[in-house]
Write a protein that holds these residues in place. Structure first.
Motif, mmCIF file in Angstrom:
data_model
loop_
_atom_site.group_PDB
_atom_site.id
_atom_site.type_symbol
_atom_site.label_atom_id
_atom_site.label_comp_id
_atom_site.label_asym_id
_atom_site.label_seq_id
_atom_site.Cartn_x
_atom_site.Cartn_y
_atom_site.Cartn_z
ATOM 1 N N ASP A 140 0.532 5.043 1.174
ATOM 2 C CA ASP A 140 -0.003 6.294 2.051
ATOM 3 C C ASP A 140 0.332 7.710 1.426
ATOM 4 N N THR A 141 -0.542 8.195 0.620
ATOM 5 C CA THR A 141 -0.204 9.668 0.022
ATOM 6 C C THR A 141 -0.158 10.714 1.049
ATOM 7 N N GLU A 142 -0.668 10.569 1.882
ATOM 8 C CA GLU A 142 -0.686 11.736 3.013
ATOM 9 C C GLU A 142 0.744 11.883 3.809
ATOM 10 N N ARG A 143 1.170 10.747 4.110
ATOM 11 C CA ARG A 143 2.323 10.595 4.734
ATOM 12 C C ARG A 143 3.445 10.209 3.781
ATOM 13 N N ARG A 179 4.463 7.329 2.321
ATOM 14 C CA ARG A 179 4.972 6.293 2.741
ATOM 15 C C ARG A 179 4.382 4.948 2.116
ATOM 16 N N TYR A 180 5.427 3.903 2.059
ATOM 17 C CA TYR A 180 5.059 2.794 1.503
ATOM 18 C C TYR A 180 4.553 1.943 2.941
ATOM 19 N N GLU A 181 3.783 0.884 2.791
ATOM 20 C CA GLU A 181 3.537 -0.077 3.566
ATOM 21 C C GLU A 181 3.458 -1.360 3.085
ATOM 22 N N ALA A 241 0.758 -1.030 0.212
ATOM 23 C CA ALA A 241 0.031 -0.009 -0.122
ATOM 24 C C ALA A 241 0.790 1.107 0.021
ATOM 25 N N LYS A 251 1.606 2.301 -5.395
ATOM 26 C CA LYS A 251 1.780 3.656 -5.588
ATOM 27 C C LYS A 251 1.351 4.140 -7.094
#
Length: 777
Positions: free
Chosen positions: A221-224, A226-228, A219, A284
């Motif tokens: 996270d566009t706000e942070r 950051r990849y997960e 996943a 992403k």
């Protein structure tokens, strides 16, 4: 399984007790959570089109039909990866070349191939669709024009003059030639030999096959920003580091890695996998979570393989059967590309225990790591040490036969003696502890060695052949000589332990809780293990090489002691006593010689508003470092086999093992590790073999229909014992315990088979056909 440990009500959860695994309740009642249980909102599914050829040039690649297929959201190729700036997958080690030979060659390993494919299963195209079925259907619509090239899958022939060269820019299939040196000393030992034993042997290629096929959920996270990543591993920190540093070139904090319950590791899970990068990359680009799951055949194709060596070895003896020297020449298959630690396994890693438990200094090892059109090899339970032990033990058996000695006697004449300890071996490692002759005798007694003649006669009366064998090993366990732990006491007096190691089946939730309980007296059920999440674990090297108890266990013990020291200060403040007068007794802080006491719960609550000079809370972390890379568990395994001459069927009828793993935190867990390792070692010795067709390069054993895993009926009752010789290099006195069975079982079982057949040597696996042919030859 007998565990001879005396326990009392007071210490039944302490160090040394056979505490039942606390995680088993969760796992056996279906409450475990594996990566495939994770389904993120809005996730799409990824499938991978892999090469059907062992070696071919890609002339053209057309994905237009796949892009137009129902449900397809994204189609990715290596050209897209290059455009997006994805890095190459590196080899994580440097193996020094033997003097006068070229340096290690590390070919470029891309996430998806664009110019050529080099083994069956090489990834070419990734397709993301709404469902897994749609992605797999679309993969069949990709049109690729391949130009077939000749392939080489036979390790022994990889450097032949007419062998197809996989990397033309290298000029040959040689990755690196390595040696430990000592050639002059070894040649001198052979020059004065009375007898020389020789053997040529094969280490059959294996596939690890964890219970849980590999899964990756990515996943972004566009706000942070950051990849997960959710994926099974053997330690999240290393996975994060390799992906962030080499593939995405991002700061570590921009990638979170989470591993939940993991159904087995065996050395395979701790790698930098292309599929993990694919789901993150696709997530992403797509703006949605992306999931990939291997089926069992894809596991065979995409997980690293193990072993695959061809070795010529010889051992020089004096007139009394004392070994004077040993030399080996090995060709070790790397596959078409180098995985994270591939070339280190048959070279530096295995050589750490060259000479094993024998007083043998003149040892010269030479290894040629070679490229073949096969999947890459890397660490597999034991990672180089089973191969060394197997070679040494086979040579000793051949030598015993030449001298007319029993197998136990020739070993007895060669063991390092207790008065030689600590012993610096032929590669400079200090073996700090061990009682090798004593361990052998315990194993012989457990196996009823003296009762063998009667059992052999009984087998002969039934028309069967019976043989017995010994396999002694020593392990270099540990690696990465530092580890981290953090112990946090909650306000209600419970303990939360964060560790940098990672449990993928070993029982850390139980063993580490026993250490905390022993140090702090906190109820065993009030201790929680936190692992496998880079948001919760600050550092650590994961689990591999049987390192968890000796590294993570010591860090846990020291973090516990640090919490205890602060807790005593707070308890002293509450009790209005001197710190020196406060003792921990049965989980309470007591002023010596009085009835004044406070509980952990009271101290933990008081720590939230501590006395002047103390930081709030009971929360301590430790980075444990040691000066040595390894310690050296060892063991003697004894096998008896029975062979049916008419069918060639070999049965492992009896098996006994005595291991020295130092002090034992939980004998039940260590017995479980022994059983699992023996099962895998038996699998290599008798059943398992990953086979590629020598002509076409096709992978012939990519299902359980063709690859024979050991089942319950293949194993006898296992008699397991301990010879406890604590290591002096850590305060727990513990050594590694996870890999011994995989080291001891192959030489013990093959030794027994040779005894039954009257042969000097027979190669693994001991299939009915191979045994039948050997017997009738």
């Amino acid at each position: 399984m007998d565990v001879n440990v005396t326990q009392t009500a007071e210490d039944q959860f302490g160090i040394g007790q056979p505490v039942r695994r606390k995680e088993d309740v969760r796992l056996l009642t279906g409450a475990g959570r594996y990566t495939d249980d994770i389904n993120l909102p809005g996730q799409a599914h990824l499938a991978i089109l892999r090469s059907p050829h062992a070696h071919a040039r890609i002339l053209s690649l057309d994905t237009s039909a796949a892009k137009a297929a129902p449900g397809v959201l994204l189609v990715l190729t290596g050209h897209d990866a290059a455009a997006d700036g994805l890095g190459l997958f590196p080899v994580m080690v440097e193996v020094p070349p033997m003097a006068g030979t070229p340096p290690l060659y590390a070919p470029p390993r891309q996430i998806l191939q664009t110019e050529a494919v080099r083994f069956v299963g090489d990834p070419v195209v990734a397709i993301v669709a709404e469902t897994r079925a749609q992605a797999m259907d679309a993969a069949e619509l990709v049109e690729i024009d391949y130009e077939m090239l000749p392939s080489i899958t036979d390790t022994a022939r990889a450097l032949d003059a007419d062998a197809p060269v996989i990397w033309p820019e290298r000029g040959s299939n040689l990755c690196v030639t390595w040696s430990n040196g000592r050639q002059a000393e070894t040649d001198a030992a052979f020059a004065k030999a009375h007898t020389i034993a020789r053997v040529e042997l094969v280490q059959n290629r294996l596939v690890g096959n964890p219970m849980e096929p590999r899964v990756a959920v990515g996943a972004f996270d566009t706000e942070r920003d950051r990849y997960e990543l959710h994926s099974p591993s053997q330690g999240v920190m290393k996975v994060r580091e390799s992906l962030a540093k080499f593939i995405f070139q991002i700061p570590m904090e921009k990638l979170r890695v989470v591993s939940l319950d993991v159904g087995g590791g065996f050395g395979l899970r701790g790698k930098n996998f292309p599929e993990s990068a694919m789901v993150l990359w696709a997530a992403k680009k797509l703006g949605r979570p992306v999931k990939w799951r291997a089926d069992r055949t894809e596991t065979f194709l995409s997980d690293p393989h193990g072993r695959d060596h061809v070795t010529r070895a010889e051992m020089a003896f004096d007139a009394n059967g004392k070994a004077l020297g040993m030399r080996t020449k090995t060709m070790a298959a790397m596959g078409a590309y180098l995985f994270d630690f591939g070339p280190r396994i048959p070279t530096v890693a295995g050589a750490r225990i060259a000479g094993t438990v024998y007083d043998l200094q003149a040892v010269n090892l030479q290894v040629q790591c070679v490229f073949t059109n096969t999947h890459s090899t890397d660490a597999y339970r034991g990672a180089g040490r089973p191969e060394i032990a197997y070679t040494v033990e086979r040579l000793l058996d051949v030598g015993a036969k030449m001298f007319g000695l029993e197998k136990d006697e020739i070993r007895r004449r060669n063991y390092i003696r207790p008065d030689q300890m600590p012993y610096v071996n032929c590669v400079g490692n200090e073996l700090d502890s061990g009682d090798f002759a004593g361990t052998q005798q315990m194993a012989l007694d457990l196996a009823d060695w003296t009762g063998f003649a009667a059992r052999r006669a009984a087998s002969e009366a039934r028309g069967k052949k019976r043989g017995r064998g010994i396999g002694y090993f020593i392990e270099a366990s540990g690696g990465q000589p530092q580890e981290w732990a953090r112990l946090h006491m909650t306000a209600d007096g419970k303990a939360r332990l964060h560790v940098g190691t990672f449990s993928h089946g070993q029982g850390h939730e139980t063993a580490f809780a026993q250490i905390v309980h022993a140090r702090l007296g906190i109820p065993f059920g009030d201790i929680e293990l936190v692992q496998g999440d880079t948001d919760q674990v600050e550092q650590g090297f994961g689990t591999g090489g049987s390192r968890s108890s000796q590294m993570g266990g010591v860090a846990t013990s020291r973090a516990s002691e640090a919490v205890l020291a602060k807790a005593k200060r707070i308890a002293a403040h509450l009790l209005e006593a001197a710190v020196a007068d406060v003792e921990l007794q049965a989980g309470r802080f007591v002023v010596a010689g009085t009835d004044l006491a406070v509980t952990w719960k009271q101290v933990a609550a008081a720590a939230q508003n501590p006395p002047e000079g103390e930081e709030p809370g009971l929360d301590e972390q430790v980075l444990y470092k040691r000066s040595t890379e390894c310690n050296f568990p060892n063991g003697c395994h004894v096998a008896e086999v029975e062979i049916d001459p008419e069918t060639g069927v070999l049965t492992v009828d009896r098996y006994a093992a005595v291991d020295d793993v130092g002090n034992v935190i939980n004998p039940m867990l260590v017995h479980g590790q022994s059983h699992g390792g023996i099962a895998q070692g038996l699998g290599q010795a008798v059943l398992e073999h990953a086979v590629y067709d020598r002509e076409s390069g096709q992978f012939l054993t990519a299902t359980f229909q063709d690859y024979a895993m050991p089942r319950a009926q293949d194993l006898p009752d296992l008699a397991i014992g301990f010879n406890i010789v604590p290591t002096p290099i850590n305060e727990l006195g513990v050594k590694g315990a996870g890999e011994g069975g995989a080291c001891g079982a192959p030489p013990a079982i093959v030794s027994a088979a040779c005894d039954a057949l009257g042969l000097d040597h027979i190669d693994m696996p001991l299939t009915p056909e191979r045994v039948w042919r050997a017997f009738h030859r």
